[in-house]
Design a protein around this motif. Sequence first.
Motif, PDB file in Angstrom:
ATOM      1  N   GLY A  67       0.821  -1.208   0.000  1.00  0.00           N
ATOM      2  CA  GLY A  67       0.000   0.000   0.000  1.00  0.00           C
ATOM      3  C   GLY A  67       0.851   1.252   0.000  1.00  0.00           C
ATOM      4  N   LYS A  68       1.947   1.214   0.749  1.00  0.00           N
ATOM      5  CA  LYS A  68       2.851   2.362   0.794  1.00  0.00           C
ATOM      6  C   LYS A  68       3.483   2.582  -0.574  1.00  0.00           C
ATOM      7  N   VAL A  69       3.914   1.491  -1.223  1.00  0.00           N
ATOM      8  CA  VAL A  69       4.500   1.600  -2.561  1.00  0.00           C
ATOM      9  C   VAL A  69       3.476   2.176  -3.524  1.00  0.00           C
ATOM     10  N   GLU A  70       2.240   1.681  -3.440  1.00  0.00           N
ATOM     11  CA  GLU A  70       1.187   2.177  -4.321  1.00  0.00           C
ATOM     12  C   GLU A  70       0.934   3.662  -4.064  1.00  0.00           C
ATOM     13  N   GLU A  71       0.897   4.053  -2.802  1.00  0.00           N
ATOM     14  CA  GLU A  71       0.684   5.457  -2.469  1.00  0.00           C
ATOM     15  C   GLU A  71       1.813   6.324  -3.040  1.00  0.00           C
ATOM     16  N   LEU A  72       3.054   5.881  -2.864  1.00  0.00           N
ATOM     17  CA  LEU A  72       4.198   6.639  -3.375  1.00  0.00           C
ATOM     18  C   LEU A  72       4.201   6.692  -4.899  1.00  0.00           C
ATOM     19  N   ALA A  73       3.842   5.584  -5.533  1.00  0.00           N
ATOM     20  CA  ALA A  73       3.764   5.572  -6.996  1.00  0.00           C
ATOM     21  C   ALA A  73       2.686   6.535  -7.474  1.00  0.00           C
ATOM     22  N   GLY A  74       1.577   6.581  -6.749  1.00  0.00           N
ATOM     23  CA  GLY A  74       0.513   7.525  -7.093  1.00  0.00           C
ATOM     24  C   GLY A  74       0.972   8.961  -6.973  1.00  0.00           C
ATOM     25  N   LYS A  75       1.717   9.254  -5.926  1.00  0.00           N
ATOM     26  CA  LYS A  75       2.256  10.607  -5.757  1.00  0.00           C
ATOM     27  C   LYS A  75       3.225  10.944  -6.875  1.00  0.00           C
ATOM     28  N   GLY A  78       1.255  11.385 -10.117  1.00  0.00           N
ATOM     29  CA  GLY A  78       0.119  12.290 -10.077  1.00  0.00           C
ATOM     30  C   GLY A  78      -1.214  11.571 -10.190  1.00  0.00           C
ATOM     31  N   CYS A  79      -1.226  10.275  -9.884  1.00  0.00           N
ATOM     32  CA  CYS A  79      -2.451   9.483  -9.954  1.00  0.00           C
ATOM     33  C   CYS A  79      -3.109   9.481  -8.572  1.00  0.00           C
ATOM     34  N   GLU A  80      -4.092  10.341  -8.388  1.00  0.00           N
ATOM     35  CA  GLU A  80      -4.737  10.473  -7.082  1.00  0.00           C
ATOM     36  C   GLU A  80      -5.441   9.192  -6.656  1.00  0.00           C
ATOM     37  N   MET A  82      -4.566   6.049  -7.346  1.00  0.00           N
ATOM     38  CA  MET A  82      -3.560   5.098  -6.874  1.00  0.00           C
ATOM     39  C   MET A  82      -3.061   5.513  -5.498  1.00  0.00           C
ATOM     40  N   GLU A  83      -2.853   6.796  -5.318  1.00  0.00           N
ATOM     41  CA  GLU A  83      -2.390   7.315  -4.028  1.00  0.00           C
ATOM     42  C   GLU A  83      -3.417   7.022  -2.937  1.00  0.00           C
ATOM     43  N   LYS A  84      -4.685   7.248  -3.238  1.00  0.00           N
ATOM     44  CA  LYS A  84      -5.761   7.017  -2.271  1.00  0.00           C
ATOM     45  C   LYS A  84      -5.897   5.525  -1.940  1.00  0.00           C
ATOM     46  N   GLU A  85      -5.856   4.673  -2.977  1.00  0.00           N
ATOM     47  CA  GLU A  85      -5.971   3.233  -2.743  1.00  0.00           C
ATOM     48  C   GLU A  85      -4.812   2.712  -1.909  1.00  0.00           C
ATOM     49  N   GLY A  86      -3.615   3.230  -2.155  1.00  0.00           N
ATOM     50  CA  GLY A  86      -2.456   2.824  -1.362  1.00  0.00           C
ATOM     51  C   GLY A  86      -2.631   3.175   0.102  1.00  0.00           C
ATOM     52  N   ALA A  87      -3.126   4.372   0.364  1.00  0.00           N
ATOM     53  CA  ALA A  87      -3.362   4.784   1.745  1.00  0.00           C
ATOM     54  C   ALA A  87      -4.428   3.895   2.393  1.00  0.00           C
ATOM     55  N   GLU A  88      -5.472   3.543   1.634  1.00  0.00           N
ATOM     56  CA  GLU A  88      -6.522   2.672   2.159  1.00  0.00           C
ATOM     57  C   GLU A  88      -5.985   1.274   2.476  1.00  0.00           C
ATOM     58  N   ARG A  89      -5.120   0.742   1.603  1.00  0.00           N
ATOM     59  CA  ARG A  89      -4.543  -0.581   1.841  1.00  0.00           C
ATOM     60  C   ARG A  89      -3.680  -0.582   3.108  1.00  0.00           C
ATOM     61  N   GLN A  90      -2.958   0.511   3.321  1.00  0.00           N
ATOM     62  CA  GLN A  90      -2.141   0.610   4.525  1.00  0.00           C
ATOM     63  C   GLN A  90      -3.009   0.598   5.768  1.00  0.00           C
ATOM     64  N   ALA A  91      -4.127   1.332   5.713  1.00  0.00           N
ATOM     65  CA  ALA A  91      -5.021   1.414   6.857  1.00  0.00           C
ATOM     66  C   ALA A  91      -5.649   0.058   7.179  1.00  0.00           C
ATOM     67  N   LYS A  92      -5.905  -0.759   6.140  1.00  0.00           N
ATOM     68  CA  LYS A  92      -6.525  -2.067   6.330  1.00  0.00           C
ATOM     69  C   LYS A  92      -5.530  -3.125   6.805  1.00  0.00           C
TER      70      LYS A  92
END
Length: 93
Positions: A67-75, A78-80, A82-92
């Motif tokens: 999730g962290k990798v996905e969030e960083l890749a989204g950042k 510029g893919c919001e 992907m960034e949001k999904e990465g943050a959600e995966r981390q929270a879960k």
Amino acid sequence: MASNNNPSIISGHAQYAKGYAEETIGNVTGNKEWQESGKQDAKAGIDEMKSASQNKSSEPAASGIGGKVEELAGKATGCEGMEKEGAERQAKA
């Protein structure tokens, strides 16, 4: 891409991480071939993650690290979404 020719968030993460590591090694050593190879691998990983996100397969949820990798890749791209999904995966996780 994933071995079954379907895009996978997990294999996309792995490809992105590999590319990031290659590019970093290239930057540290000044090796242009490693830098370029790393950029290409990271982009391929990002493209696969984007494609997998659009297809929403039934693969298992990525770990908090994924999730962290996905969030960083989204950042980085510029893919919001992907960034949001990465943050959600981390929270879960």
